[in-house]
Write a protein that holds these residues in place. Structure first.
Motif, short mmCIF file in Angstrom:
data_model
loop_
_atom_site.label_atom_id
_atom_site.label_comp_id
_atom_site.label_asym_id
_atom_site.label_seq_id
_atom_site.Cartn_x
_atom_site.Cartn_y
_atom_site.Cartn_z
N LEU A 199 0.85 -1.19 0.00
CA LEU A 199 0.00 0.00 0.00
C LEU A 199 0.89 1.24 0.00
O LEU A 199 1.78 1.38 0.83
CB LEU A 199 -0.90 0.02 1.25
N HIS A 200 0.63 2.13 -0.97
CA HIS A 200 1.31 3.43 -1.04
C HIS A 200 0.23 4.49 -0.78
O HIS A 200 -0.77 4.54 -1.50
CB HIS A 200 1.92 3.66 -2.42
N THR A 201 0.44 5.34 0.22
CA THR A 201 -0.54 6.37 0.56
C THR A 201 0.07 7.75 0.39
O THR A 201 1.24 7.97 0.73
CB THR A 201 -1.02 6.20 2.02
N GLN A 202 -0.74 8.67 -0.14
CA GLN A 202 -0.33 10.06 -0.27
C GLN A 202 -1.44 10.92 0.31
O GLN A 202 -2.60 10.79 -0.07
CB GLN A 202 -0.11 10.40 -1.74
N VAL A 203 -1.07 11.80 1.25
CA VAL A 203 -2.03 12.69 1.90
C VAL A 203 -1.56 14.13 1.70
O VAL A 203 -0.47 14.49 2.15
CB VAL A 203 -2.16 12.38 3.41
N ASP A 204 -2.39 14.91 1.02
CA ASP A 204 -2.06 16.31 0.73
C ASP A 204 -0.64 16.46 0.17
O ASP A 204 0.12 17.34 0.56
CB ASP A 204 -2.23 17.19 1.97
N GLY A 205 -0.27 15.57 -0.75
CA GLY A 205 1.03 15.64 -1.40
C GLY A 205 2.17 14.99 -0.64
O GLY A 205 3.26 14.80 -1.17
N LEU A 206 1.94 14.61 0.62
CA LEU A 206 2.97 13.97 1.43
C LEU A 206 2.88 12.46 1.23
O LEU A 206 1.83 11.86 1.50
CB LEU A 206 2.78 14.33 2.90
N LYS A 207 3.97 11.85 0.76
CA LYS A 207 3.97 10.41 0.51
C LYS A 207 4.47 9.68 1.75
O LYS A 207 5.47 10.07 2.36
CB LYS A 207 4.88 10.08 -0.67
N HIS B 246 -11.17 14.95 8.43
CA HIS B 246 -11.11 16.33 8.92
C HIS B 246 -9.69 16.88 8.74
O HIS B 246 -8.72 16.26 9.15
CB HIS B 246 -11.52 16.37 10.39
N GLY B 247 -9.59 18.05 8.13
CA GLY B 247 -8.30 18.72 7.97
C GLY B 247 -7.44 18.17 6.85
O GLY B 247 -6.27 18.54 6.73
N VAL B 248 -7.99 17.29 6.03
CA VAL B 248 -7.24 16.70 4.92
C VAL B 248 -8.04 16.90 3.65
O VAL B 248 -9.23 16.62 3.60
CB VAL B 248 -7.00 15.19 5.15
N ASP B 249 -7.39 17.43 2.60
CA ASP B 249 -8.09 17.69 1.35
C ASP B 249 -7.93 16.59 0.31
O ASP B 249 -8.84 16.33 -0.46
CB ASP B 249 -7.62 19.01 0.74
N ASP B 250 -6.75 15.96 0.26
CA ASP B 250 -6.46 15.04 -0.84
C ASP B 250 -5.80 13.77 -0.31
O ASP B 250 -4.70 13.83 0.26
CB ASP B 250 -5.54 15.74 -1.84
N VAL B 251 -6.47 12.62 -0.48
CA VAL B 251 -5.93 11.33 -0.05
C VAL B 251 -6.00 10.35 -1.21
O VAL B 251 -7.06 10.18 -1.82
CB VAL B 251 -6.69 10.76 1.17
N ILE B 252 -4.86 9.73 -1.51
CA ILE B 252 -4.78 8.74 -2.58
C ILE B 252 -4.15 7.48 -1.99
O ILE B 252 -3.12 7.54 -1.31
CB ILE B 252 -3.90 9.25 -3.74
N ASP B 253 -4.77 6.33 -2.25
CA ASP B 253 -4.21 5.04 -1.90
C ASP B 253 -3.93 4.29 -3.19
O ASP B 253 -4.79 4.22 -4.08
CB ASP B 253 -5.18 4.21 -1.06
N VAL B 254 -2.73 3.73 -3.30
CA VAL B 254 -2.36 2.90 -4.45
C VAL B 254 -1.90 1.56 -3.91
O VAL B 254 -0.99 1.49 -3.08
CB VAL B 254 -1.24 3.56 -5.29
N TYR B 255 -2.56 0.51 -4.37
CA TYR B 255 -2.21 -0.85 -3.97
C TYR B 255 -1.51 -1.54 -5.13
O TYR B 255 -2.04 -1.56 -6.24
CB TYR B 255 -3.46 -1.65 -3.61
N GLU B 256 -0.34 -2.11 -4.89
CA GLU B 256 0.36 -2.94 -5.87
C GLU B 256 0.16 -4.38 -5.43
O GLU B 256 0.61 -4.76 -4.34
CB GLU B 256 1.84 -2.60 -5.92
#
Length: 96
Positions: free
Chosen positions: A15-23, A77-87
């Motif tokens: 699992l690769h997670t990115q929250v508000d541009g922070l990987k 709350h307090g987070v605008d952009d969340v991306i999860d990438v599963y390999e």
């Protein structure tokens, strides 16, 4: 104790997670947990913008499934952009 050669060489999903541009550092995850996360994301159109699944071969020649999940703004709350990438190595799916 002996393990099957096919099972011992199978890679595990990541699992690769990115929250508000922070990987965040990639995390190992079980196939069952990945399938549960995908199923829940598909059932939550208010909380998830996109769920895409891609099948291809990785750079090392291993067949992969990559799942991209983009969570809707306001999901946390307090987070605008969340991306999860599963390999997910395809062999891990067929070992079930």
């Amino acid at each position: 104790m002996s393990t099957s050669p096919a099972l011992s060489t199978t890679q595990h999903p990541t699992l690769h997670t990115q929250v508000d541009g922070l990987k965040y550092r990639p995390e190992p995850i079980t196939v069952i947990a990945v399938l549960s996360h995908i199923r829940n994301a598909r059932k939550s159109p208010r909380n998830v913008d996109v769920v895409n699944v891609y099948a291809f071969t990785g750079r090392d020649g291993i067949p992969l499934h990559v799942v991209y999940i983009h969570h809707a703004p306001g999901r946390w709350h307090g987070v605008d952009d969340v991306i999860d990438v599963y390999e997910i190595p395809t062999a891990a799916l067929t070992d079930l």
